[in-house]
Write a protein that holds these residues in place. Sequence first.
Motif, PDB file in Angstrom:
ATOM      1  N   ALA A 203       0.803  -1.225   0.000  1.00  0.00           N
ATOM      2  CA  ALA A 203       0.000   0.000   0.000  1.00  0.00           C
ATOM      3  C   ALA A 203       0.837   1.277   0.000  1.00  0.00           C
ATOM      4  O   ALA A 203       0.381   2.327   0.444  1.00  0.00           O
ATOM      5  N   ARG A 204       2.075   1.199  -0.508  1.00  0.00           N
ATOM      6  CA  ARG A 204       2.926   2.389  -0.587  1.00  0.00           C
ATOM      7  C   ARG A 204       3.426   2.579  -2.007  1.00  0.00           C
ATOM      8  O   ARG A 204       3.667   1.616  -2.733  1.00  0.00           O
ATOM      9  N   ARG A 205       3.615   3.817  -2.371  1.00  0.00           N
ATOM     10  CA  ARG A 205       4.206   4.120  -3.668  1.00  0.00           C
ATOM     11  C   ARG A 205       5.695   3.768  -3.634  1.00  0.00           C
ATOM     12  O   ARG A 205       6.323   3.828  -2.572  1.00  0.00           O
ATOM     13  N   PRO A 206       6.294   3.406  -4.778  1.00  0.00           N
ATOM     14  CA  PRO A 206       7.734   3.122  -4.797  1.00  0.00           C
ATOM     15  C   PRO A 206       8.542   4.299  -4.255  1.00  0.00           C
ATOM     16  O   PRO A 206       8.362   5.437  -4.672  1.00  0.00           O
ATOM     17  N   ALA A 221      11.401   1.652   1.273  1.00  0.00           N
ATOM     18  CA  ALA A 221      11.853   0.518   0.469  1.00  0.00           C
ATOM     19  C   ALA A 221      12.471   1.047  -0.814  1.00  0.00           C
ATOM     20  O   ALA A 221      11.911   1.923  -1.480  1.00  0.00           O
ATOM     21  N   LEU A 222      13.632   0.506  -1.159  1.00  0.00           N
ATOM     22  CA  LEU A 222      14.382   0.946  -2.327  1.00  0.00           C
ATOM     23  C   LEU A 222      14.515  -0.238  -3.281  1.00  0.00           C
ATOM     24  O   LEU A 222      15.024  -1.295  -2.902  1.00  0.00           O
TER      25      LEU A 222
END
Length: 503
Positions: A203-206, A221-222
Motif C-alpha cells: 500500500a505504498r508508492r515506490p 523501500a528501495l
Amino acid sequence: MSAFSPALHKAATAVRKVIWKPMPGSQEMFLRLGQPEFLVTELLFHGSRGNGKSDALIMGFVQHVGRGWGAYWRGIIFRKEYKNLEDIIATSHKIIPRAFPGAKWIGGKSCKWVFPDGEVLMFGHIKKHGDYEKFHGWQLTYIGWDELATWATPELYESMMSTLRTAYIPTPEQPELPPLQVRATTNPWGIGRGWVYKRFIEARRPGEIVLNEDGTRQRCALFGTIFENIYINKSYIKNFLMKLVDPAKRAAWLLGDWNAVDTSSMFGAVWSSRVVMKPFPIPKGWRIDRSFDFGQSTPYCGLWHAEANGEAATLPDGTRFCPPAGSIVVIGEDYGTEENARGEQVTPDAGLFLSARAIGRRLKDREKRLTESGILTGQTIHPGAADSQIYNGKQVQGQQTVAAELEAEGMKFVPADKAPGSRVNSAQLAFQRLSTTKLNSPDSPHLYIFAGCRYLIACLPSIARDEDQMDACKKGPDDHSWDALAYRLTMKKSVTKVTNGIR
C-alpha cells in the motif's frame, strides 16, 4: 616542481584511485539515505538477484568510518545461519583492507573488522528468539540484515531495534550524533516474504517514506534490478536467470516481482488468479456457515463460507457462475488485529486483547454487514467449526467457556476436528481444491475467496510446509485465517448437512 613532473603525476593518479564506488541508481541512493541530512532509519534494499545489495550493506557502514565517532560507530550484519555469512565476509575482505589499510580482521567467534579509529563492524547469525538474549543491552549504531525474507517472522528484527542507540556525546570535532540506522536486503523469495512486504512495501508508492509523528523519516523501500549492475556477467542473466524453469522463481529472482507466488510454499504450485473473486449475491439454495479461530494476544479470525449446490450464481458483470456442487466460496472475514487509517496491520500477528463477548459482538456485526451488502439475502447461517480450545473449562462450575460467551452473542460453533492427522488432512483438502480451481476442473469441488478477505488471501499462497511434516502447513505468524479455513475443510459431513435454522 614542474606541473608535468613524474612525482606530481604519481600523486595525482593516487588521488584518483577509486577502491569502490556505488553504481548509479539504487545503490547510490542506498548510501545517500544513510547520510545524516537524508537519514531514513529503516531502509529495505529489495529487488532481483545480482543488483549489488550485499556490497551496499557493507558500504552503508564503511561510509561513516573515520568520521569522528570512533568506537561509537559500531555495527553488525546478520544472516540467519552462520554458514551463510561466508559470501558477505568474503566481499568485505575484497573492499575493506584496500580502503582502510589499517583495518584488522579478527576471525573465530569474534568475526569482525576493527578500524584504525576504533570503529567495529561485526558479522553474526541469529535464528531464534533465544539468540537475541546475547545482544540484549548492546548499543549498535548500524544493524544490517542480509536476505531479510529468510526470517519467518519480524520478532528478531523488532527485538534488535531496541539495541539501536548510542551513548555518544557530541564534541567540537564531531558535533553530530551518529546516524542510527537499520539496513536490510532481500529479494521477494523466502518464508518471511509476507511480513517484509507488509512492513515496507504494501500500500505504498515506490520510494515512499513513512514519517514519524515528529517528522523524522522512519522507513522506506528501495528497489533495484540486476540490469543496473554494469559489472555483472551478462551470461548469468541470459543463461541462468532467464532460463529458470519455475516462472515464479524467474519473476522473483530476475525482476524482483513480489506478486510472484513462492512455488515452494504449501499451496504455491496450485495458487492461481482464479481463486480470488469479486463479491456477488449468493444463491438462496447455497449453504452458509461460519468458522472461527480464537485469539486474544494474537489475532482471532472468523470466516463465512457459501457451499455451492449446483445452482448458478450471477456475477457482477452478468455472467453465470456455476462451480461444481460442494465448492466453497469464502465470502467474509473478520480478522482481530489493529489496523491504521490506511487499513494496514499495525503490528504483525498482534491481537486486540478483546473478551469473548466483545469478539462475539464483532462477529455478529460482520454477519449483519454481509446481509446489508447484498451478498446474503436472508439465508440461514449455520454454526461451523471452531478451534476446540474455546470449549475448555466447561466442567468448571460457575465459569462460562469462550464458546458459551460467543453463543450468548449469537455466534454458535461446533468443535473442530483436531485429531491426529487433521493438519495433513486439511492441507491436502485445500491443495486438492485449489488444484481443481486452477485447472477449472468440473469433476471436483473448487475453492474461491472474495476479494475483501485480505488476510486469508495474503496468507494462503505463502504459507510454508512444515519441515517435520512436509504434507502439513507450518505454524507461523498471521496464519489464523488459514486455521479457520482448515477447520471448515475438515468439518464432519454430519454437521454440514444440518439444514434446520440453527443460529
